[in-house]
Design a protein around this motif. Structure first.
Motif, PDB file in Angstrom:
ATOM      1  N   GLU A   4       0.864  -1.120   0.089  1.00 30.12           N
ATOM      2  CA  GLU A   4       0.078   0.014  -0.076  1.00 30.12           C
ATOM      3  C   GLU A   4       0.756   1.512  -0.152  1.00 30.12           C
ATOM      4  O   GLU A   4       0.615   2.139   0.746  1.00 30.12           O
ATOM      5  CB  GLU A   4      -0.847   0.136   1.233  1.00 30.12           C
ATOM      6  CG  GLU A   4      -1.945  -0.987   1.100  1.00 30.12           C
ATOM      7  CD  GLU A   4      -2.773  -1.046   2.525  1.00 30.12           C
ATOM      8  OE1 GLU A   4      -2.820  -0.098   3.131  1.00 30.12           O
ATOM      9  OE2 GLU A   4      -3.418  -2.222   2.803  1.00 30.12           O
ATOM     10  N   GLY A   5       1.714   1.399  -0.936  1.00 31.36           N
ATOM     11  CA  GLY A   5       2.624   2.576  -1.198  1.00 31.36           C
ATOM     12  C   GLY A   5       3.853   2.783  -0.019  1.00 31.36           C
ATOM     13  O   GLY A   5       4.495   3.552   0.175  1.00 31.36           O
ATOM     14  N   ARG A   6       3.723   1.735   0.961  1.00 31.49           N
ATOM     15  CA  ARG A   6       4.728   1.839   2.169  1.00 31.49           C
ATOM     16  C   ARG A   6       5.723   0.521   2.015  1.00 31.49           C
ATOM     17  O   ARG A   6       5.125  -0.278   1.587  1.00 31.49           O
ATOM     18  CB  ARG A   6       4.101   1.706   3.509  1.00 31.49           C
ATOM     19  CG  ARG A   6       3.104   3.053   3.620  1.00 31.49           C
ATOM     20  CD  ARG A   6       2.230   2.720   5.118  1.00 31.49           C
ATOM     21  NE  ARG A   6       1.512   3.836   5.021  1.00 31.49           N
ATOM     22  CZ  ARG A   6       1.244   5.101   5.526  1.00 31.49           C
ATOM     23  NH1 ARG A   6       2.677   5.458   6.188  1.00 31.49           N
ATOM     24  NH2 ARG A   6       0.199   5.515   5.575  1.00 31.49           N
ATOM     25  N   GLU A   7       6.854   0.693   2.322  1.00 30.44           N
ATOM     26  CA  GLU A   7       7.656  -0.439   2.343  1.00 30.44           C
ATOM     27  C   GLU A   7       7.579  -1.276   3.587  1.00 30.44           C
ATOM     28  O   GLU A   7       7.538  -0.615   4.716  1.00 30.44           O
ATOM     29  CB  GLU A   7       9.336  -0.056   2.101  1.00 30.44           C
ATOM     30  CG  GLU A   7       9.278   0.294   0.572  1.00 30.44           C
ATOM     31  CD  GLU A   7      10.748   0.663   0.032  1.00 30.44           C
ATOM     32  OE1 GLU A   7      11.524  -0.097   0.501  1.00 30.44           O
ATOM     33  OE2 GLU A   7      11.119   1.383  -0.791  1.00 30.44           O
ATOM     34  N   CYS A  45      10.051  12.151   6.679  1.00 29.07           N
ATOM     35  CA  CYS A  45      10.995  11.777   7.847  1.00 29.07           C
ATOM     36  C   CYS A  45      10.222  12.511   8.905  1.00 29.07           C
ATOM     37  O   CYS A  45      10.559  12.127  10.069  1.00 29.07           O
ATOM     38  CB  CYS A  45      12.134  12.505   7.469  1.00 29.07           C
ATOM     39  SG  CYS A  45      13.279  11.910   6.412  1.00 29.07           S
ATOM     40  N   ARG A  46       9.602  13.519   8.962  1.00 21.63           N
ATOM     41  CA  ARG A  46       8.781  14.351   9.998  1.00 21.63           C
ATOM     42  C   ARG A  46       7.883  13.412  10.537  1.00 21.63           C
ATOM     43  O   ARG A  46       7.565  13.285  11.690  1.00 21.63           O
ATOM     44  CB  ARG A  46       8.384  15.529   9.672  1.00 21.63           C
ATOM     45  CG  ARG A  46       9.606  16.625   9.337  1.00 21.63           C
ATOM     46  CD  ARG A  46       8.951  17.877   9.006  1.00 21.63           C
ATOM     47  NE  ARG A  46      10.006  18.765   8.502  1.00 21.63           N
ATOM     48  CZ  ARG A  46      10.028  19.339   7.235  1.00 21.63           C
ATOM     49  NH1 ARG A  46       9.021  19.228   6.488  1.00 21.63           N
ATOM     50  NH2 ARG A  46      11.096  20.169   6.910  1.00 21.63           N
ATOM     51  N   ALA A  47       6.990  13.046   9.816  1.00 21.41           N
ATOM     52  CA  ALA A  47       5.846  11.871  10.368  1.00 21.41           C
ATOM     53  C   ALA A  47       6.627  10.769  10.690  1.00 21.41           C
ATOM     54  O   ALA A  47       6.056  10.200  11.882  1.00 21.41           O
ATOM     55  CB  ALA A  47       4.879  11.801   8.988  1.00 21.41           C
ATOM     56  N   THR A  48       7.507  10.086  10.370  1.00 22.16           N
ATOM     57  CA  THR A  48       8.286   9.053  11.052  1.00 22.16           C
ATOM     58  C   THR A  48       8.989   9.474  12.159  1.00 22.16           C
ATOM     59  O   THR A  48       8.668   8.466  13.119  1.00 22.16           O
ATOM     60  CB  THR A  48       9.505   8.647   9.960  1.00 22.16           C
ATOM     61  OG1 THR A  48       8.837   8.140   8.636  1.00 22.16           O
ATOM     62  CG2 THR A  48      10.086   7.325  10.539  1.00 22.16           C
ATOM     63  N   THR A  86      14.756   5.882   6.424  1.00 23.75           N
ATOM     64  CA  THR A  86      15.041   4.311   6.596  1.00 23.75           C
ATOM     65  C   THR A  86      15.043   4.066   8.200  1.00 23.75           C
ATOM     66  O   THR A  86      15.515   4.822   8.886  1.00 23.75           O
ATOM     67  CB  THR A  86      16.473   4.036   5.874  1.00 23.75           C
ATOM     68  OG1 THR A  86      16.100   4.028   4.610  1.00 23.75           O
ATOM     69  CG2 THR A  86      16.918   2.632   6.317  1.00 23.75           C
ATOM     70  N   VAL A  87      14.444   3.096   8.486  1.00 20.40           N
ATOM     71  CA  VAL A  87      14.316   2.929  10.066  1.00 20.40           C
ATOM     72  C   VAL A  87      14.755   1.641  10.153  1.00 20.40           C
ATOM     73  O   VAL A  87      14.825   0.516   9.485  1.00 20.40           O
ATOM     74  CB  VAL A  87      12.847   2.739  10.430  1.00 20.40           C
ATOM     75  CG1 VAL A  87      12.879   2.221  11.876  1.00 20.40           C
ATOM     76  CG2 VAL A  87      12.273   4.230  10.288  1.00 20.40           C
ATOM     77  N   GLY A 102      10.793   4.391   3.925  1.00 21.56           N
ATOM     78  CA  GLY A 102       9.641   4.904   3.507  1.00 21.56           C
ATOM     79  C   GLY A 102       9.086   5.193   5.141  1.00 21.56           C
ATOM     80  O   GLY A 102       9.516   4.626   6.102  1.00 21.56           O
ATOM     81  N   GLN A 103       7.777   5.783   4.997  1.00 17.94           N
ATOM     82  CA  GLN A 103       7.059   6.215   6.122  1.00 17.94           C
ATOM     83  C   GLN A 103       6.416   5.138   6.762  1.00 17.94           C
ATOM     84  O   GLN A 103       5.363   4.378   6.031  1.00 17.94           O
ATOM     85  CB  GLN A 103       6.162   7.367   5.816  1.00 17.94           C
ATOM     86  CG  GLN A 103       5.606   7.985   7.067  1.00 17.94           C
ATOM     87  CD  GLN A 103       4.425   9.000   6.459  1.00 17.94           C
ATOM     88  OE1 GLN A 103       4.777   9.628   5.786  1.00 17.94           O
ATOM     89  NE2 GLN A 103       3.659   8.982   7.388  1.00 17.94           N
TER      90      GLN A 103
END
Length: 117
Positions: A4-7, A45-48, A86-87, A102-103
């Motif tokens: 869904e658009g996120r990794e 990055c801010r939302a993450t 990247t997390v 990604g977020q």
């Protein structure tokens, strides 16, 4: 792997390398550490940052550390960080157990922590 658009969080490769305070600039969490690589003009990055801070506040013993990718290029190259955010999810010993670019969604972060704690 995209969902869904996120990794999605994928298992980290265990190279035997452990990250510590000297690498990430702060102490590891007692149970796990969420390491976020960011860049200055990265909106996701801010939302993450908010999501990871919320999860770290919810789960005892979990720390959140944000690293400016541009200021730590050697570490970025070593860990093969290709985009921000990247997390990396580290266990208590500093081993990368999960990673995603990604977020992330809060539920995915919590699920990824399951392998570390």
């Amino acid at each position: 792997m995209r969902t869904e658009g996120r990794e999605a969080y994928v298992p980290g490769r265990d190279t035997g390398r452990r990250l510590g305070a000297a690498d990430i600039g702060e102490a590891l969490g007692v149970r796990a550490t969420l390491v976020q690589f960011s860049s200055a003009f990265c909106q996701p990055c801010r939302a993450t940052r908010r999501v990871l801070a919320e999860v770290a506040a919810m789960v005892p013993g979990v720390a959140h550390v944000e690293i400016d990718a541009e200021e730590h290029l050697d570490l970025v190259r070593e860990l093969r960080v290709l985009k921000t955010p990247t997390v990396l999810v580290l266990d208590a010993a500093g081993r990368v157990v999960r990673r995603a670019a990604g977020q992330p969604r809060k539920a995915d972060v919590i699920a990824a922590l399951g392998e570390a704690v």
